[in-house]
Design a protein around this motif. Structure first.
Motif, PDB file in Angstrom:
ATOM      1  N   MET A 103       0.839  -1.192   0.000  1.00 21.92           N
ATOM      2  CA  MET A 103       0.000   0.000   0.000  1.00 21.92           C
ATOM      3  C   MET A 103       0.882   1.253   0.000  1.00 21.92           C
ATOM      4  N   HIS A 104       1.928   1.241   0.793  1.00 16.37           N
ATOM      5  CA  HIS A 104       2.829   2.403   0.838  1.00 16.37           C
ATOM      6  C   HIS A 104       3.549   2.598  -0.495  1.00 16.37           C
ATOM      7  N   ARG A 105       3.963   1.512  -1.119  1.00 23.12           N
ATOM      8  CA  ARG A 105       4.640   1.618  -2.427  1.00 23.12           C
ATOM      9  C   ARG A 105       3.706   2.196  -3.489  1.00 23.12           C
ATOM     10  N   LYS A 106       2.429   1.865  -3.407  1.00 25.11           N
ATOM     11  CA  LYS A 106       1.478   2.288  -4.432  1.00 25.11           C
ATOM     12  C   LYS A 106       0.797   3.626  -4.113  1.00 25.11           C
ATOM     13  N   SER A 107       1.036   4.158  -2.929  1.00 21.11           N
ATOM     14  CA  SER A 107       0.410   5.427  -2.541  1.00 21.11           C
ATOM     15  C   SER A 107       1.019   6.585  -3.316  1.00 21.11           C
ATOM     16  N   LYS A 108       0.192   7.577  -3.573  1.00 15.42           N
ATOM     17  CA  LYS A 108       0.619   8.766  -4.322  1.00 15.42           C
ATOM     18  C   LYS A 108       0.192  10.018  -3.568  1.00 15.42           C
ATOM     19  N   LEU A 109       1.087  10.994  -3.528  1.00 13.42           N
ATOM     20  CA  LEU A 109       0.731  12.277  -2.930  1.00 13.42           C
ATOM     21  C   LEU A 109      -0.294  12.975  -3.810  1.00 13.42           C
ATOM     22  N   PHE A 110      -1.222  13.663  -3.177  1.00 12.46           N
ATOM     23  CA  PHE A 110      -2.139  14.502  -3.938  1.00 12.46           C
ATOM     24  C   PHE A 110      -1.346  15.695  -4.479  1.00 12.46           C
ATOM     25  N   PRO A 111      -1.798  16.316  -5.568  1.00 15.24           N
ATOM     26  CA  PRO A 111      -1.066  17.436  -6.161  1.00 15.24           C
ATOM     27  C   PRO A 111      -0.808  18.589  -5.184  1.00 15.24           C
ATOM     28  N   TYR A 112      -1.684  18.801  -4.224  1.00 13.36           N
ATOM     29  CA  TYR A 112      -1.541  19.918  -3.293  1.00 13.36           C
ATOM     30  C   TYR A 112      -0.717  19.597  -2.047  1.00 13.36           C
ATOM     31  N   THR A 113      -0.356  18.342  -1.831  1.00 15.14           N
ATOM     32  CA  THR A 113       0.239  17.921  -0.566  1.00 15.14           C
ATOM     33  C   THR A 113       1.508  18.691  -0.205  1.00 15.14           C
ATOM     34  N   MET A 114       2.473  18.730  -1.094  1.00 15.31           N
ATOM     35  CA  MET A 114       3.747  19.380  -0.774  1.00 15.31           C
ATOM     36  C   MET A 114       3.563  20.886  -0.583  1.00 15.31           C
ATOM     37  N   THR A 115       2.706  21.497  -1.387  1.00 18.72           N
ATOM     38  CA  THR A 115       2.430  22.932  -1.232  1.00 18.72           C
ATOM     39  C   THR A 115       1.848  23.212   0.143  1.00 18.72           C
ATOM     40  N   LEU A 116       0.905  22.389   0.563  1.00 17.12           N
ATOM     41  CA  LEU A 116       0.281  22.562   1.874  1.00 17.12           C
ATOM     42  C   LEU A 116       1.294  22.373   2.996  1.00 17.12           C
ATOM     43  N   LEU A 117       2.075  21.316   2.927  1.00 18.88           N
ATOM     44  CA  LEU A 117       3.066  21.069   3.981  1.00 18.88           C
ATOM     45  C   LEU A 117       4.124  22.167   4.031  1.00 18.88           C
ATOM     46  N   ASN A 118       4.557  22.639   2.870  1.00 20.37           N
ATOM     47  CA  ASN A 118       5.527  23.736   2.841  1.00 20.37           C
ATOM     48  C   ASN A 118       4.941  25.018   3.432  1.00 20.37           C
ATOM     49  N   LEU A 119       3.672  25.300   3.150  1.00 20.83           N
ATOM     50  CA  LEU A 119       3.008  26.467   3.721  1.00 20.83           C
ATOM     51  C   LEU A 119       2.976  26.366   5.249  1.00 20.83           C
ATOM     52  N   LEU A 120       2.616  25.210   5.772  1.00 20.19           N
ATOM     53  CA  LEU A 120       2.575  25.019   7.213  1.00 20.19           C
ATOM     54  C   LEU A 120       3.967  25.180   7.821  1.00 20.19           C
ATOM     55  N   ARG A 121       4.987  24.666   7.142  1.00 20.82           N
ATOM     56  CA  ARG A 121       6.356  24.811   7.633  1.00 20.82           C
ATOM     57  C   ARG A 121       6.769  26.283   7.660  1.00 20.82           C
ATOM     58  N   ARG A 122       6.454  27.024   6.585  1.00 15.86           N
ATOM     59  CA  ARG A 122       6.806  28.451   6.535  1.00 15.86           C
ATOM     60  C   ARG A 122       6.114  29.244   7.645  1.00 15.86           C
ATOM     61  N   LYS A 123       4.905  28.828   7.989  1.00 17.08           N
ATOM     62  CA  LYS A 123       4.153  29.510   9.056  1.00 17.08           C
ATOM     63  C   LYS A 123       4.544  28.979  10.446  1.00 17.08           C
ATOM     64  N   ALA A 124       5.517  28.063  10.471  1.00 16.80           N
ATOM     65  CA  ALA A 124       6.002  27.456  11.717  1.00 16.80           C
ATOM     66  C   ALA A 124       4.885  26.748  12.490  1.00 16.80           C
ATOM     67  N   ILE A 125       3.976  26.125  11.741  1.00 16.84           N
ATOM     68  CA  ILE A 125       2.893  25.347  12.356  1.00 16.84           C
ATOM     69  C   ILE A 125       3.312  23.883  12.327  1.00 16.84           C
ATOM     70  N   PRO A 126       3.495  23.284  13.500  1.00 19.63           N
ATOM     71  CA  PRO A 126       3.899  21.864  13.538  1.00 19.63           C
ATOM     72  C   PRO A 126       2.837  20.969  12.900  1.00 19.63           C
ATOM     73  N   VAL A 127       3.319  19.963  12.261  1.00 19.60           N
ATOM     74  CA  VAL A 127       2.437  18.974  11.633  1.00 19.60           C
ATOM     75  C   VAL A 127       2.678  17.644  12.311  1.00 19.60           C
TER      76      VAL A 127
END
Length: 127
Positions: A103-127
């Motif tokens: 399941m992990h090998r076949k999983s795919k990030l959604f197109p927005y995933t990295m953008t969202l995580l980077n935004l949270l990181r820039r805002k210093a919001i822990p995930v």
């Protein structure tokens, strides 16, 4: 989040928020050539049926016990037993592990995933 109250963190579950994962039947169908499944002599169709059977256990549990975690190995054991296959705990755990890796090998990030995580990181919001 209420207006004026800063976010202290964001919690994501694995329920398809950041990653698209294949269904359990789909993952099992693709594992017909794996040694542990060959020992059972199950076809891809039978593996898919096993996946659907376990998925029904998961769905049934979710509708009855919305605030309690499913015991995954028990679900696997139920699915195996229903199909009259070996269903001891050790075997169910081994199959579950093979499934999780696939399941992990076949999983795919959604197109927005990295953008969202980077935004949270820039805002210093822990995930």
């Amino acid at each position: 989040m209420r207006k004026g109250i800063p976010a202290r963190g964001v919690l994501f579950d694995l329920g398809g928020t950041l990653v698209a994962t294949p269904s359990l039947p789909e993952t099992l169908r693709g594992l017909a050539s794996i040694a542990i499944h060959q020992e059972l002599a199950l076809s891809a169709d039978q593996l898919e049926l096993l996946g659907r059977t376990i998925q029904e256990v998961i769905s049934s549990h979710a509708s009855r016990n919305q605030n309690r975690q499913l015991h995954w190995i028990a679900a696997w054991q139920h699915g195996l037993k229903t199909l009259r296959l070996p269903h001891n705990r050790t075997f169910a755990e081994a199959l579950n592990e093979v499934h999780i890796r696939a399941m992990h090998r076949k999983s795919k990030l959604f197109p927005y995933t990295m953008t969202l995580l980077n935004l949270l990181r820039r805002k210093a919001i822990p995930v």
